[in-house]
Motif scaffolding. Structure first.
Motif, mmCIF file in Angstrom:
data_model
loop_
_atom_site.group_PDB
_atom_site.id
_atom_site.type_symbol
_atom_site.label_atom_id
_atom_site.label_comp_id
_atom_site.label_asym_id
_atom_site.label_seq_id
_atom_site.Cartn_x
_atom_site.Cartn_y
_atom_site.Cartn_z
ATOM 1 N N TYR A 173 -1.579 -6.328 -4.921
ATOM 2 C CA TYR A 173 -1.872 -4.898 -5.068
ATOM 3 C C TYR A 173 -3.289 -4.684 -5.604
ATOM 4 N N LEU A 183 -5.839 -5.237 -3.024
ATOM 5 C CA LEU A 183 -5.963 -4.110 -2.099
ATOM 6 C C LEU A 183 -6.623 -2.892 -2.746
ATOM 7 N N PRO A 185 0.808 -1.215 0.000
ATOM 8 C CA PRO A 185 0.000 0.000 0.000
ATOM 9 C C PRO A 185 0.847 1.274 0.000
#
Length: 178
Positions: free
Chosen positions: A48, A51, A19
């Protein structure tokens, strides 16, 4: 003492946390995994995108760019290896067809086989540069044989982009974002 051993590791993990430096980490991991280093970048891309699902296309594009640049590095490594080999052969009197090597055996039978196969398919073979184990080798062989550079880059980029798009979409289908 245990604190000293954990601290650098924790610092490294915190520095590379997805993040925090997501796209940069994806780029670096994708670039390194396309060289001859045994890395896989798909988990970083998937993590990624998991997220930040709205970043799907950007993450895929960054990964494909990094992986393509890694393939270009491998291409130039193959070209450099071929030049070094030719320089060594000339320096040590192993010219093709010379007294030390008959013309029929110049480069060896595997060189002739791979050369014939790669020239038959040309740069389009690099659509498969994403394959594990052989993909990096294909990029190096393309450089060794000096296949047309920009066409090689185009086929590398298309193959790698499609791989990231399909693998990540498949993983998201099996493991949808929360």
């Amino acid at each position: 003492m245990e604190y000293l051993l954990e601290s650098p590791l924790q610092w490294l993990l915190a520095t590379l946390a997805l993040p925090k430096v997501g796209l940069t980490a994806i780029f670096v991991v994708s670039l390194l995994s396309a060289t001859l280093l045994p890395l896989g970048s798909e988990p970083a891309v998937f993590g990624y995108v998991k997220l930040a699902p709205d970043m799907y296309w950007l993450a895929i594009s960054v990964a494909a760019l990094g992986n393509t640049l890694g393939g270009i590095i491998t291409y130039f490594m193959g070209e450099g290896a071929e030049r070094a080999y030719e320089h060594w052969r000339q320096k040590h009197g192993h010219a093709p067809g010379g007294p030390a090597e008959p013309a029929a055996l110049a480069g060896g039978r595997w060189h002739a086989h791979i050369s014939r196969w790669s020239h038959r398919f040309g740069p389009s073979i690099l659509l498969f540069s994403w394959l594990p184990a052989v993909g990096d080798l294909l990029c190096a062989v393309a450089g060794w044989l000096r296949l047309p550079f920009w066409r090689c880059v185009l086929y590398m980029a298309v193959g790698k982009f499609l791989r990231y798009a399909l693998v990540t979409a498949g993983l998201l289908w099996f493991f949808p974002p929360a």
